[in-house]
Design a protein around this motif. Sequence first.
Motif, PDB file in Angstrom:
ATOM      1  N   SER A   7       1.705   2.458   3.207  1.00 39.38           N
ATOM      2  CA  SER A   7       3.125   2.816   3.089  1.00 39.38           C
ATOM      3  C   SER A   7       3.899   1.634   2.502  1.00 39.38           C
ATOM      4  O   SER A   7       4.214   0.687   3.202  1.00 39.38           O
ATOM      5  CB  SER A   7       3.651   3.134   4.489  1.00 39.38           C
ATOM      6  OG  SER A   7       5.016   3.363   4.443  1.00 39.38           O
ATOM      7  N   SER A   9       6.773   0.493   1.954  1.00 37.96           N
ATOM      8  CA  SER A   9       8.228   0.606   2.113  1.00 37.96           C
ATOM      9  C   SER A   9       8.990  -0.561   1.510  1.00 37.96           C
ATOM     10  O   SER A   9      10.116  -0.405   1.082  1.00 37.96           O
ATOM     11  CB  SER A   9       8.599   0.696   3.585  1.00 37.96           C
ATOM     12  OG  SER A   9       7.508   1.128   4.336  1.00 37.96           O
ATOM     13  N   ILE A  12      10.334  -0.072  -1.770  1.00 41.48           N
ATOM     14  CA  ILE A  12      10.770   1.253  -2.099  1.00 41.48           C
ATOM     15  C   ILE A  12      12.177   1.571  -1.645  1.00 41.48           C
ATOM     16  O   ILE A  12      13.096   1.128  -2.264  1.00 41.48           O
ATOM     17  CB  ILE A  12       9.735   2.302  -1.686  1.00 41.48           C
ATOM     18  CG1 ILE A  12       8.360   1.908  -2.237  1.00 41.48           C
ATOM     19  CG2 ILE A  12      10.124   3.645  -2.236  1.00 41.48           C
ATOM     20  CD1 ILE A  12       8.098   2.145  -3.684  1.00 41.48           C
ATOM     21  N   PHE A  13      12.369   2.234  -0.534  1.00 42.29           N
ATOM     22  CA  PHE A  13      13.664   2.859  -0.388  1.00 42.29           C
ATOM     23  C   PHE A  13      14.875   1.935  -0.392  1.00 42.29           C
ATOM     24  O   PHE A  13      15.640   1.868   0.528  1.00 42.29           O
ATOM     25  CB  PHE A  13      13.681   3.781   0.818  1.00 42.29           C
ATOM     26  CG  PHE A  13      13.667   5.208   0.394  1.00 42.29           C
ATOM     27  CD1 PHE A  13      13.039   5.584  -0.789  1.00 42.29           C
ATOM     28  CD2 PHE A  13      14.285   6.193   1.129  1.00 42.29           C
ATOM     29  CE1 PHE A  13      13.013   6.897  -1.214  1.00 42.29           C
ATOM     30  CE2 PHE A  13      14.255   7.505   0.716  1.00 42.29           C
ATOM     31  CZ  PHE A  13      13.614   7.849  -0.459  1.00 42.29           C
ATOM     32  N   SER A  34       6.215  11.878   4.000  1.00 37.32           N
ATOM     33  CA  SER A  34       7.121  10.724   3.905  1.00 37.32           C
ATOM     34  C   SER A  34       6.626   9.661   2.926  1.00 37.32           C
ATOM     35  O   SER A  34       7.411   9.071   2.189  1.00 37.32           O
ATOM     36  CB  SER A  34       7.380  10.123   5.276  1.00 37.32           C
ATOM     37  OG  SER A  34       6.167   9.676   5.817  1.00 37.32           O
ATOM     38  N   GLU A  38       8.713   8.039  -0.299  1.00 37.05           N
ATOM     39  CA  GLU A  38       8.909   6.603  -0.556  1.00 37.05           C
ATOM     40  C   GLU A  38       8.410   6.224  -1.943  1.00 37.05           C
ATOM     41  O   GLU A  38       9.067   5.514  -2.691  1.00 37.05           O
ATOM     42  CB  GLU A  38       8.161   5.772   0.487  1.00 37.05           C
ATOM     43  CG  GLU A  38       8.766   5.854   1.863  1.00 37.05           C
ATOM     44  CD  GLU A  38       8.083   4.892   2.832  1.00 37.05           C
ATOM     45  OE1 GLU A  38       7.038   4.306   2.466  1.00 37.05           O
ATOM     46  OE2 GLU A  38       8.596   4.743   3.933  1.00 37.05           O
TER      47      GLU A  38
END
Length: 231
Positions: A7, A9, A12-13, A34, A38
């Motif tokens: 993941s 993250s 990303i977001f 999810s 992302e």
Amino acid sequence: GREPDFSPSEIIFTGYGSMAFQRMGEHNFMHFVSVQLEQMGGVLGLGNLCREAGEAGTEAVVFALLEGDEMYIDVLIQTMHWTGLIDSEDVDNEIYLSGFSNVPPTKLTADQESAPYVRTMKEGPILILECVAKYSFAPALWAALERSEFYHLLIQRFLRWAAREAKNTRDGKALGGKARNLLSSMYPDIAGRLNRPVSNEVADKILAVASALLSNPSAVNADNLQKLLGE
């Protein structure tokens, strides 16, 4: 290899990614898991950066992809080969299960031809690659893509878009020519075979055997591509 459900993250977001998502219509991504949200949010943000900031922006994006964790490259590829269903409509549950929700990141998700899918590809991952292809640093990114454990799946997707162009599907008409141009940039030796749409016979062959012939990254080479693209 690495666990496929990482993941990422941290890249990303950011505000950029979620803004890009709002522009694309968030309701079209209700079928995503999810990690796919992302990934796609980040890639749409980077696509926007490449488009707005020209060569300098594109070079900065490539530098970030090459200097960062190697999973950034995997993420870029996954937005094309392991794409969640992009549609605001409810779909037949069986299609959803067999083509998307039960598909691991080591396999291709089903072909899609909704208008939001086409737009997402054109404004996200394909836009990044098209911007990169214009500049002298393109080979550095192509080499990094080639090192990914998902590379063969990316090339399978490009070939499917090119084949679906011959079948006149919406995704094929919008993305087939782009895929052929990118393959030509990555494999100059076969560019001559890609300067016009493939024939219906070649399209059938690609759709039938590309996944078996290109079953791992090392199987992707000019010879095997030539086999698929020859009449």
